[in-house]
Write a protein that holds these residues in place. Structure first.
Motif, PDB file in Angstrom:
ATOM      1  N   MET A  75       3.151  -3.934  -4.990  1.00 52.30           N
ATOM      2  CA  MET A  75       4.316  -3.337  -4.333  1.00 52.30           C
ATOM      3  C   MET A  75       4.094  -1.841  -4.123  1.00 52.30           C
ATOM      4  O   MET A  75       4.374  -1.306  -3.038  1.00 52.30           O
ATOM      5  CB  MET A  75       5.554  -3.564  -5.206  1.00 52.30           C
ATOM      6  CG  MET A  75       6.796  -2.958  -4.624  1.00 52.30           C
ATOM      7  SD  MET A  75       8.153  -2.997  -5.774  1.00 52.30           S
ATOM      8  CE  MET A  75       7.820  -1.566  -6.729  1.00 52.30           C
ATOM      9  N   GLY A  76       3.566  -1.183  -5.171  1.00 56.81           N
ATOM     10  CA  GLY A  76       3.292   0.254  -5.050  1.00 56.81           C
ATOM     11  C   GLY A  76       2.313   0.548  -3.927  1.00 56.81           C
ATOM     12  O   GLY A  76       2.511   1.449  -3.116  1.00 56.81           O
ATOM     13  N   ILE A  79       4.067   0.175  -0.559  1.00 50.77           N
ATOM     14  CA  ILE A  79       4.922   1.308  -0.186  1.00 50.77           C
ATOM     15  C   ILE A  79       4.059   2.481   0.273  1.00 50.77           C
ATOM     16  O   ILE A  79       4.358   3.137   1.287  1.00 50.77           O
ATOM     17  CB  ILE A  79       5.803   1.719  -1.382  1.00 50.77           C
ATOM     18  CG1 ILE A  79       6.783   0.592  -1.694  1.00 50.77           C
ATOM     19  CG2 ILE A  79       6.506   3.015  -1.123  1.00 50.77           C
ATOM     20  CD1 ILE A  79       7.623   0.847  -2.903  1.00 50.77           C
ATOM     21  N   LEU A  80       2.959   2.718  -0.456  1.00 44.85           N
ATOM     22  CA  LEU A  80       2.103   3.835  -0.065  1.00 44.85           C
ATOM     23  C   LEU A  80       1.436   3.583   1.280  1.00 44.85           C
ATOM     24  O   LEU A  80       1.215   4.518   2.052  1.00 44.85           O
ATOM     25  CB  LEU A  80       1.052   4.103  -1.151  1.00 44.85           C
ATOM     26  CG  LEU A  80       1.647   4.661  -2.438  1.00 44.85           C
ATOM     27  CD1 LEU A  80       0.581   4.784  -3.498  1.00 44.85           C
ATOM     28  CD2 LEU A  80       2.277   6.014  -2.188  1.00 44.85           C
ATOM     29  N   PHE A  83       3.937   4.526   3.953  1.00 46.74           N
ATOM     30  CA  PHE A  83       3.984   5.978   4.142  1.00 46.74           C
ATOM     31  C   PHE A  83       2.706   6.507   4.765  1.00 46.74           C
ATOM     32  O   PHE A  83       2.719   7.498   5.491  1.00 46.74           O
ATOM     33  CB  PHE A  83       4.274   6.685   2.810  1.00 46.74           C
ATOM     34  CG  PHE A  83       5.729   6.747   2.506  1.00 46.74           C
ATOM     35  CD1 PHE A  83       6.318   5.842   1.646  1.00 46.74           C
ATOM     36  CD2 PHE A  83       6.524   7.692   3.126  1.00 46.74           C
ATOM     37  CE1 PHE A  83       7.671   5.882   1.390  1.00 46.74           C
ATOM     38  CE2 PHE A  83       7.877   7.748   2.875  1.00 46.74           C
ATOM     39  CZ  PHE A  83       8.461   6.843   2.013  1.00 46.74           C
ATOM     40  N   LEU A  86       3.136   6.112   8.360  1.00 46.64           N
ATOM     41  CA  LEU A  86       4.078   7.120   8.867  1.00 46.64           C
ATOM     42  C   LEU A  86       3.369   8.450   9.067  1.00 46.64           C
ATOM     43  O   LEU A  86       3.497   9.090  10.120  1.00 46.64           O
ATOM     44  CB  LEU A  86       5.222   7.272   7.857  1.00 46.64           C
ATOM     45  CG  LEU A  86       6.198   8.404   8.118  1.00 46.64           C
ATOM     46  CD1 LEU A  86       7.017   8.095   9.343  1.00 46.64           C
ATOM     47  CD2 LEU A  86       7.115   8.614   6.932  1.00 46.64           C
ATOM     48  N   ARG A  87       2.573   8.851   8.059  1.00 41.44           N
ATOM     49  CA  ARG A  87       1.879  10.135   8.174  1.00 41.44           C
ATOM     50  C   ARG A  87       0.844  10.121   9.281  1.00 41.44           C
ATOM     51  O   ARG A  87       0.663  11.109   9.995  1.00 41.44           O
ATOM     52  CB  ARG A  87       1.206  10.497   6.845  1.00 41.44           C
ATOM     53  CG  ARG A  87       2.147  10.755   5.707  1.00 41.44           C
ATOM     54  CD  ARG A  87       3.062  11.914   5.987  1.00 41.44           C
ATOM     55  NE  ARG A  87       2.343  13.168   6.038  1.00 41.44           N
ATOM     56  CZ  ARG A  87       2.157  13.957   4.991  1.00 41.44           C
ATOM     57  NH1 ARG A  87       2.614  13.617   3.807  1.00 41.44           N
ATOM     58  NH2 ARG A  87       1.495  15.083   5.121  1.00 41.44           N
ATOM     59  N   LEU A  90       2.633  10.651  12.464  1.00 44.21           N
ATOM     60  CA  LEU A  90       3.013  12.046  12.661  1.00 44.21           C
ATOM     61  C   LEU A  90       1.817  12.907  13.042  1.00 44.21           C
ATOM     62  O   LEU A  90       1.912  13.795  13.885  1.00 44.21           O
ATOM     63  CB  LEU A  90       3.654  12.603  11.387  1.00 44.21           C
ATOM     64  CG  LEU A  90       5.011  12.029  11.017  1.00 44.21           C
ATOM     65  CD1 LEU A  90       5.491  12.644   9.725  1.00 44.21           C
ATOM     66  CD2 LEU A  90       6.012  12.258  12.112  1.00 44.21           C
ATOM     67  N   LEU A 125      -4.266   8.095   0.339  1.00 45.79           N
ATOM     68  CA  LEU A 125      -3.995   8.001  -1.097  1.00 45.79           C
ATOM     69  C   LEU A 125      -4.903   8.921  -1.899  1.00 45.79           C
ATOM     70  O   LEU A 125      -4.452   9.679  -2.743  1.00 45.79           O
ATOM     71  CB  LEU A 125      -4.167   6.564  -1.590  1.00 45.79           C
ATOM     72  CG  LEU A 125      -3.875   6.417  -3.080  1.00 45.79           C
ATOM     73  CD1 LEU A 125      -2.482   6.865  -3.416  1.00 45.79           C
ATOM     74  CD2 LEU A 125      -4.076   5.006  -3.536  1.00 45.79           C
ATOM     75  N   ARG A 128      -4.048  12.640  -1.917  1.00 47.76           N
ATOM     76  CA  ARG A 128      -2.842  13.051  -2.615  1.00 47.76           C
ATOM     77  C   ARG A 128      -3.092  13.284  -4.099  1.00 47.76           C
ATOM     78  O   ARG A 128      -2.386  14.031  -4.753  1.00 47.76           O
ATOM     79  CB  ARG A 128      -1.747  12.008  -2.449  1.00 47.76           C
ATOM     80  CG  ARG A 128      -1.296  11.808  -1.027  1.00 47.76           C
ATOM     81  CD  ARG A 128      -0.132  10.855  -1.027  1.00 47.76           C
ATOM     82  NE  ARG A 128       0.180  10.324   0.262  1.00 47.76           N
ATOM     83  CZ  ARG A 128       1.014  10.862   1.120  1.00 47.76           C
ATOM     84  NH1 ARG A 128       1.606  11.998   0.809  1.00 47.76           N
ATOM     85  NH2 ARG A 128       1.262  10.276   2.265  1.00 47.76           N
ATOM     86  N   TYR A 155      -0.890  20.532  -0.911  1.00 48.53           N
ATOM     87  CA  TYR A 155      -1.028  19.151  -1.392  1.00 48.53           C
ATOM     88  C   TYR A 155      -2.458  18.638  -1.342  1.00 48.53           C
ATOM     89  O   TYR A 155      -2.738  17.616  -0.751  1.00 48.53           O
ATOM     90  CB  TYR A 155      -0.090  18.198  -0.634  1.00 48.53           C
ATOM     91  CG  TYR A 155       1.346  18.548  -0.835  1.00 48.53           C
ATOM     92  CD1 TYR A 155       2.060  19.228   0.140  1.00 48.53           C
ATOM     93  CD2 TYR A 155       1.974  18.241  -2.036  1.00 48.53           C
ATOM     94  CE1 TYR A 155       3.367  19.584  -0.080  1.00 48.53           C
ATOM     95  CE2 TYR A 155       3.286  18.603  -2.257  1.00 48.53           C
ATOM     96  CZ  TYR A 155       3.973  19.277  -1.280  1.00 48.53           C
ATOM     97  OH  TYR A 155       5.279  19.621  -1.495  1.00 48.53           O
ATOM     98  N   ALA A 476       0.164   5.235  -8.760  1.00 52.69           N
ATOM     99  CA  ALA A 476       0.740   6.526  -9.140  1.00 52.69           C
ATOM    100  C   ALA A 476       0.301   6.922 -10.547  1.00 52.69           C
ATOM    101  O   ALA A 476       0.145   8.108 -10.845  1.00 52.69           O
ATOM    102  CB  ALA A 476       2.253   6.459  -9.076  1.00 52.69           C
TER     103      ALA A 476
ATOM    104  N   ILE B  20       6.352   3.662 -10.914  1.00 56.06           N
ATOM    105  CA  ILE B  20       6.185   2.238 -10.609  1.00 56.06           C
ATOM    106  C   ILE B  20       6.184   1.992  -9.107  1.00 56.06           C
ATOM    107  O   ILE B  20       5.387   1.212  -8.597  1.00 56.06           O
ATOM    108  CB  ILE B  20       7.277   1.414 -11.315  1.00 56.06           C
ATOM    109  CG1 ILE B  20       7.022   1.445 -12.815  1.00 56.06           C
ATOM    110  CG2 ILE B  20       7.288   0.002 -10.814  1.00 56.06           C
ATOM    111  CD1 ILE B  20       8.015   0.670 -13.593  1.00 56.06           C
ATOM    112  N   THR B  21       7.077   2.684  -8.376  1.00 57.84           N
ATOM    113  CA  THR B  21       7.081   2.458  -6.934  1.00 57.84           C
ATOM    114  C   THR B  21       5.951   3.195  -6.250  1.00 57.84           C
ATOM    115  O   THR B  21       5.685   2.945  -5.077  1.00 57.84           O
ATOM    116  CB  THR B  21       8.395   2.921  -6.314  1.00 57.84           C
ATOM    117  OG1 THR B  21       8.639   4.256  -6.740  1.00 57.84           O
ATOM    118  CG2 THR B  21       9.541   2.034  -6.719  1.00 57.84           C
ATOM    119  N   VAL B  25       3.158  10.111  -5.974  1.00 53.21           N
ATOM    120  CA  VAL B  25       2.100  10.854  -5.284  1.00 53.21           C
ATOM    121  C   VAL B  25       2.567  11.474  -3.979  1.00 53.21           C
ATOM    122  O   VAL B  25       1.834  12.247  -3.375  1.00 53.21           O
ATOM    123  CB  VAL B  25       0.875   9.961  -4.997  1.00 53.21           C
ATOM    124  CG1 VAL B  25       0.392   9.329  -6.265  1.00 53.21           C
ATOM    125  CG2 VAL B  25       1.181   8.929  -3.963  1.00 53.21           C
TER     126      VAL B  25
END
Lengths: 558, 80
Positions: A75-76, A79-80, A83, A86-87, A90, A125, A128, A155, A476, B20-21, B25
């Protein structure tokens, strides 16, 4: 597993197999699921008297990933990924500045020079959490080191040095197994002396005019150390593998290499042009099946017999911390008349009562291994690699190895460092320092692994291996772990996707003989603290207060 | 003292949620976007359940009561 001709042969003529463990092939396939903790009795199921092959307990554990953790990790990453898209959007539509390499405007219609999508993971990833890698070290990487402090205004795309230095960071990441990475003492003095005598650069290859008497001395010493007839040294460990395997095998040969072999071995195998078949990690059934298939069916289309079959394994696999099952591999090699190439990069100097590597650890005869390769980077505090074996083999390699013909030979101070440290380990310098260090390393390893296991972390690998991977799983937590440990003044190496499977990211600790008990205790306390903070104590074998939230999810644990 | 512990505990919980999500980062504005979207979805779920769940539960209970009781109720009354 379907019963094909190979396995029928296996079951029929391995009559001793049937006596020791019933339905030999299928059962032992199940037993070899790498993720289960194996009881010592279950390991002895290979054909002839496996219990006699191992003179000590072979305890490896690769605990299975808890289901909830695996789901959350995916799941993590999902989600990444969103994003990341998305980046990228952009960046593509110029809403945000692009820091990456791009083609010039005039070349936009050409074939792309920089592969945009393949670097998706890197730019979305890795960038970051990039501050966990490539940290500049400004002292000798011994048990404690100094790090340059960096800050990043944007960053992690660029770094600036603040000018401050983080002093005495406990070093849990260097491959400094015997503590020879030091700038004072007999090794450093001897190296300095040889720099004064020979200079630093050799300015030639081995075959031309770069063959120093120091190299000859080192080669004789390495041959005596390993217990082989003759050896040859090279300037770079990676190049030893990638440049010598092509000299040994060619078209019409078969290379059976372990799943988790190092990039240098894979590169060497591919460069050689031989057929490569991969067997499951440390799985003797898989290897035996492949050997039988190879001998029975021969080369792919013509069915001619293979010219050579070379089994390529490593002593300690650094990402898993597992030790190769050398007695069984040698038994297989003798039975099927194949050759064995053993890469002892991490195990030389680190395993065995006399420090002679994995062959010494199992108490085997060095002449059973055809080609013993290793590096001087890890336990000897230098750089370079060696290959040891029979005199004919080494004489052949002296003429035909690419590294000998084209690569610059080893630098004199490095050669002297290896000579001094090797003599120290062998006890030839008259002190017992070598034995002390070997004993200290094995004590440290046992203590460190036991304490981490008691705390409830998931640790992979063999109980005797000084490489300790601690599982993190979630993306993360990779970044968070590295940063939190640095805040507590401990430098660690965290590893993520391309080097490991995607959900199995880990932190890798390398125990050293230079670590004192206090340093290990400090490190262990910090690891426990960070483990509580980040909820990393996933292990279900121990019922601690942290694992109680996972207690309702029972999985297949013994 | 209890408020301080509570606040620390809440901030530790928020940290766990970030880890967790995987939001940990990301840059702050990306974290805000994700939190907003997640909060909106959770709010919508709560609102929908507040509006519809009691009605559905009542209808289901009536249906099962009728089955169990076996009373000859008119089907018209059941349909409304």
């Amino acid at each position: 597993m379907t019963q094909n001709s190979a396995s029928k042969l296996l079951n029929r003529d391995a009559s001793q197999d049937k006596k020791t463990c019933g339905n030999g092939f299928v059962k032992s396939h199940c037993l070899f699921q790498q993720k289960r903790y194996r009881r010592p009795a279950e390991k002895n199921h290979h054909a002839s008297c496996t219990s006699l092959l191992y003179n000590k307990l072979f305890v490896e554990s690769f605990e299975e990933t808890p289901l909830l953790v695996a789901v959350l990790t995916y799941m993590g990453y999902g989600i990444l990924t969103i994003f990341g898209y998305l980046r990228d959007f952009l960046r593509d539509w110029k809403f945000e500045k692009c820091h990456l390499a791009r083609e010039r405007e005039e070349q936009k219609d050409f074939v792309p020079l920089y592969q945009d999508f393949e670097n998706f993971y890197t730019r979305n990833l890795y960038m970051r959490i990039r501050d966990n890698w490539n940290r500049p070290i400004c002292s000798v990487p011994g048990a404690k080191m100094d790090l340059v402090e960096r800050v990043t205004p944007d960053y992690n795309w660029t770094f600036e040095h603040t000018g401050k230095v983080l002093k005495d960071v406990i070093n849990m990441g260097s491959y400094n197994y015997l503590g020879f990475a030091e700038n004072s003492g007999t090794c450093a003095d001897a190296a300095a002396h040889s720099t004064v005598k020979y200079g630093v650069g050799v300015s030639s290859t081995r075959q031309e005019i770069g063959n120093l008497d120091k190299h000859e001395e080192l080669e004789k010493l390495v041959a005596r150390f390993l217990g082989v007839e003759s050896s040859m040294v090279f300037g770079m460990g990676f190049a030893t593998n990638s440049m010598n395997i092509p000299a040994l095998t060619g078209k019409g040969c078969l290379i059976l290499s372990d799943e988790l072999n190092h990039a240098s071995l894979v590169l060497g195998a591919r460069l050689s042009g031989s057929t490569i078949r991969v067997f499951k990690h440390n799985n003797m059934q898989s290897l035996e099946k492949m050997l039988r298939d190879a001998i029975v069916h021969g080369q792919p289309r013509t069915h001619r017999p293979w010219k050579k079959i070379l089994i390529v394994v490593e002593g300690i696999y650094s990402m898993e911390g597992s030790i190769v099952r050398l007695p069984e591999v040698i038994a297989l090699k003798k039975k099927y008349k194949a050759y064995l190439y053993l890469d002892e990069a991490h195990s030389i100097g680190a395993l065995g009562t006399r420090g002679r590597g994995v062959v010494d650890y199992f108490g085997l005869d060095p002449s059973d291994v055809d080609i013993m390769m290793g590096t001087f980077t890890k336990s000897f505090g230098a750089a370079g690699g060696y290959i040891g074996g029979k005199k004919e083999l080494i004489d052949y390699l002296r003429l035909h190895s690419h590294s000998a013909v084209y690569a610059t030979s080893m630098s004199p101070p490095i050669t002297q460092q290896i000579i001094t440290s090797m003599k120290c380990i062998m006890g030839k310098d008259g002190t017992t320092l070598g034995q002390e260090r070997l004993r200290q390393l094995s004590e440290n390893t046992t203590y460190f692994r036991r304490r981490l296991h008691e705390m409830g972390f998931i640790i992979y690998g063999n109980n005797d291996s000084p490489v300790v991977p601690l599982m993190l799983y979630m993306p993360a937590k990779i970044g968070a772990f590295g940063r939190e440990m640095l805040k507590r003044n401990i430098g660690t190496v965290v590893v993520g996707f391309p080097a490991t499977p995607i959900i199995e990211s880990r932190a890798r600790f390398c125990v050293s003989a230079a670590h004192t008990r206090e340093m290990l205790d400090t490190a262990l306390n910090a690891i426990s603290e960070v483990g509580d903070l980040l909820q990393l104590k996933y292990s279900r074998k121990y019922r601690g207060e942290e694992s109680s939230c996972f207690s309702y999810l029972e999985s297949h644990q013994d | 003292m209890d408020m301080k512990n509570m606040r620390e505990y809440m901030s530790w919980l928020y940290y766990q949620y970030l880890l967790i999500t995987g939001i940990y980062v990301l840059e702050p504005w990306e974290q805000s976007i994700f939190n907003t979207v997640l909060f909106t979805m959770v709010a919508m779920v709560i609102y929908t359940s507040y509006v519809f769940v009691p009605i559905h539960v009542r209808l289901a209970l009536e249906f099962f009561c009728e089955l169990v009781g076996g009373q000859p109720e008119s089907t018209v009354a059941l349909m409304t």
